[in-house]
Design a protein around this motif. Structure first.
Motif, PDB file in Angstrom:
ATOM      1  N   GLU A   1     -28.518  19.464  34.452  1.00 27.84           N
ATOM      2  CA  GLU A   1     -27.882  20.335  35.439  1.00 27.84           C
ATOM      3  C   GLU A   1     -28.826  21.456  35.864  1.00 27.84           C
ATOM      4  N   ILE A   2     -29.595  21.995  34.906  1.00 26.69           N
ATOM      5  CA  ILE A   2     -30.580  23.019  35.247  1.00 26.69           C
ATOM      6  C   ILE A   2     -31.611  22.443  36.220  1.00 26.69           C
ATOM      7  N   ARG A   3     -32.084  21.238  35.947  1.00 22.69           N
ATOM      8  CA  ARG A   3     -33.081  20.609  36.813  1.00 22.69           C
ATOM      9  C   ARG A   3     -32.503  20.327  38.205  1.00 22.69           C
ATOM     10  N   GLU A   4     -31.228  19.941  38.264  1.00 24.24           N
ATOM     11  CA  GLU A   4     -30.588  19.702  39.557  1.00 24.24           C
ATOM     12  C   GLU A   4     -30.489  20.989  40.369  1.00 24.24           C
ATOM     13  N   GLN A   5     -30.110  22.084  39.711  1.00 22.71           N
ATOM     14  CA  GLN A   5     -29.983  23.358  40.420  1.00 22.71           C
ATOM     15  C   GLN A   5     -31.348  23.853  40.898  1.00 22.71           C
ATOM     16  N   LYS A   6     -32.368  23.687  40.061  1.00 27.06           N
ATOM     17  CA  LYS A   6     -33.724  24.063  40.486  1.00 27.06           C
ATOM     18  C   LYS A   6     -34.150  23.237  41.698  1.00 27.06           C
ATOM     19  N   HIS A   7     -33.866  21.956  41.654  1.00 27.75           N
ATOM     20  CA  HIS A   7     -34.245  21.070  42.757  1.00 27.75           C
ATOM     21  C   HIS A   7     -33.564  21.493  44.054  1.00 27.75           C
ATOM     22  N   GLU A   8     -32.275  21.825  43.963  1.00 27.57           N
ATOM     23  CA  GLU A   8     -31.564  22.236  45.183  1.00 27.57           C
ATOM     24  C   GLU A   8     -32.093  23.569  45.689  1.00 27.57           C
ATOM     25  N   CYS A   9     -32.370  24.508  44.779  1.00 29.14           N
ATOM     26  CA  CYS A   9     -32.985  25.780  45.181  1.00 29.14           C
ATOM     27  C   CYS A   9     -34.300  25.530  45.912  1.00 29.14           C
ATOM     28  N   TYR A  10     -35.096  24.664  45.336  1.00 34.18           N
ATOM     29  CA  TYR A  10     -36.423  24.371  45.890  1.00 34.18           C
ATOM     30  C   TYR A  10     -36.316  23.779  47.289  1.00 34.18           C
ATOM     31  N   CYS A  11     -35.399  22.827  47.462  1.00 38.82           N
ATOM     32  CA  CYS A  11     -35.243  22.173  48.763  1.00 38.82           C
ATOM     33  C   CYS A  11     -34.777  23.170  49.824  1.00 38.82           C
ATOM     34  N   LEU A  12     -33.795  24.000  49.495  1.00 42.32           N
ATOM     35  CA  LEU A  12     -33.307  25.005  50.439  1.00 42.32           C
ATOM     36  C   LEU A  12     -34.393  26.028  50.768  1.00 42.32           C
ATOM     37  N   PHE A  13     -35.105  26.443  49.753  1.00 44.52           N
ATOM     38  CA  PHE A  13     -36.186  27.416  49.900  1.00 44.52           C
ATOM     39  C   PHE A  13     -37.250  26.876  50.856  1.00 44.52           C
ATOM     40  N   GLN A  14     -37.657  25.622  50.645  1.00 48.47           N
ATOM     41  CA  GLN A  14     -38.672  25.016  51.490  1.00 48.47           C
ATOM     42  C   GLN A  14     -38.183  24.842  52.922  1.00 48.47           C
ATOM     43  N   ARG A  15     -36.908  24.508  53.075  1.00 49.86           N
ATOM     44  CA  ARG A  15     -36.373  24.303  54.421  1.00 49.86           C
ATOM     45  C   ARG A  15     -36.366  25.607  55.217  1.00 49.86           C
ATOM     46  N   VAL A  16     -35.922  26.685  54.562  1.00 51.90           N
ATOM     47  CA  VAL A  16     -35.887  27.976  55.263  1.00 51.90           C
ATOM     48  C   VAL A  16     -37.300  28.414  55.634  1.00 51.90           C
ATOM     49  N   LEU A  17     -38.257  28.224  54.727  1.00 51.52           N
ATOM     50  CA  LEU A  17     -39.627  28.646  55.018  1.00 51.52           C
ATOM     51  C   LEU A  17     -40.261  27.791  56.118  1.00 51.52           C
ATOM     52  N   SER A  18     -39.871  26.505  56.176  1.00 51.75           N
ATOM     53  CA  SER A  18     -40.409  25.658  57.246  1.00 51.75           C
ATOM     54  C   SER A  18     -39.871  26.093  58.607  1.00 51.75           C
ATOM     55  N   GLU A  19     -38.657  26.626  58.628  1.00 50.02           N
ATOM     56  CA  GLU A  19     -38.051  27.101  59.869  1.00 50.02           C
ATOM     57  C   GLU A  19     -38.491  28.516  60.208  1.00 50.02           C
ATOM     58  N   HIS A  20     -38.898  29.274  59.187  1.00 49.88           N
ATOM     59  CA  HIS A  20     -39.319  30.668  59.396  1.00 49.88           C
ATOM     60  C   HIS A  20     -40.608  30.909  58.609  1.00 49.88           C
ATOM     61  N   PRO A  21     -41.711  30.334  59.049  1.00 50.32           N
ATOM     62  CA  PRO A  21     -42.955  30.418  58.290  1.00 50.32           C
ATOM     63  C   PRO A  21     -43.467  31.831  58.097  1.00 50.32           C
ATOM     64  N   GLY A  22     -43.047  32.741  58.964  1.00 47.54           N
ATOM     65  CA  GLY A  22     -43.521  34.119  58.831  1.00 47.54           C
ATOM     66  C   GLY A  22     -43.089  34.785  57.536  1.00 47.54           C
TER      67      GLY A  22
END
Length: 258
Positions: free
Chosen positions: A170-191
């Motif tokens: 469950e910890i690994r799943e939550q980290k994975h979801e955090c990572y995916c969301l984090f990367q998506r936001v940064l790809s949309e707002h690279p600044g």
């Protein structure tokens, strides 16, 4: 059934109603040279010879070791809220003969539903290319878990492993979801990540979160795991709701340090 209290054993033997119901531990200072220190009691229990004995051992307060070291040859740790089985045959001093019956094992009641759930969750993470499965080849992560579960000797060990693996996953799943969301936001707002190393910053956040929780006084490993999952769920909720204005994204990227 054996229940260990601070200085006494309570016995429940349906097959032997005449057996003593209680035995008190004898202090070392009062023990004669012919008695066994630490494990000696004032009222010994006699078990039948050449008969399979199934002991269920538990404790009323803290962990206690229950042992019959001479003829029985057993030592079991009794834990509160747990019942540890010992299924055996009194050993005595003679070598076992060819006619001595084999000691039957206590079958492990496997939770195939929970095992299947864990396996499917791992397959999903592998399918999404998660970096949180210790970089193991596809299939190896579950294979190692399954091997450990299949090699469990006692029900308590099996249950503990299953619970531990479930929390860890469950910890690994939550980290994975955090990572995916984090990367998506940064790809949309690279600044947001300009002049920073976002990948390393997020992994550092995960490591620091765990280290801080491990210093919490009175926390068990299970408490730490549950607290870690709760923090990552808050991060996920915050990123989903606030996107580039997420408090945690700004914290992880060091915006508040400027």
């Amino acid at each position: 059934m054996v229940q260990k209290n601070p200085n006494r054993y309570e016995w429940k033997m349906p097959e032997a109603p005449s057996a003593p119901a209680e035995s008190l531990s004898i202090g070392n200072e009062t023990i004669s040279i012919s008695l066994l220190p630490v494990v000696e009691v004032d009222n010994r229990v006699v078990v039948p010879a050449n008969t399979h004995i199934h002991d269920l051992v538990t404790s009323a307060d803290v962990a206690h070791s229950w042992a019959v070291p001479s003829s029985y040859g057993v030592q079991v740790t009794g834990l509160p809220q747990n019942v540890d089985p010992y299924y055996g045959l009194p050993l005595f001093n003679e070598a076992p003969s060819d006619t001595t019956p084999s000691i039957p094992s206590v079958p492990i009641q496997k939770n195939f539903s929970e095992e299947s759930s864990i396996h499917n969750r791992i397959l999903r993470l592998e399918g999404e290319g998660s970096i949180f499965l210790l970089e193991k080849p596809i299939g190896d992560y579950w294979r190692e878990i399954k091997t450990a579960l299949d090699q469990a000797d006692f029900q308590r060990v099996y249950n503990g492993l299953l619970e531990c693996e479930n929390r860890d996953l469950e910890i690994r799943e939550q980290k994975h979801e955090c990572y995916c969301l984090f990367q998506r936001v940064l790809s949309e707002h690279p600044g947001l990540a300009e002049g920073r190393a976002p990948h390393e910053a997020l992994l550092d956040f995960f490591s620091n979160t765990r280290e801080e929780l491990e210093f919490e006084e009175g926390f068990s490993v299970a408490d730490t795991d549950r607290a870690e999952v709760a923090i990552y769920k808050k991060v996920i909720q915050d990123i989903r709701h606030n996107g580039p204005q997420s408090y945690y994204i700004k914290q992880i990227l060091g915006h508040f340090d400027e």
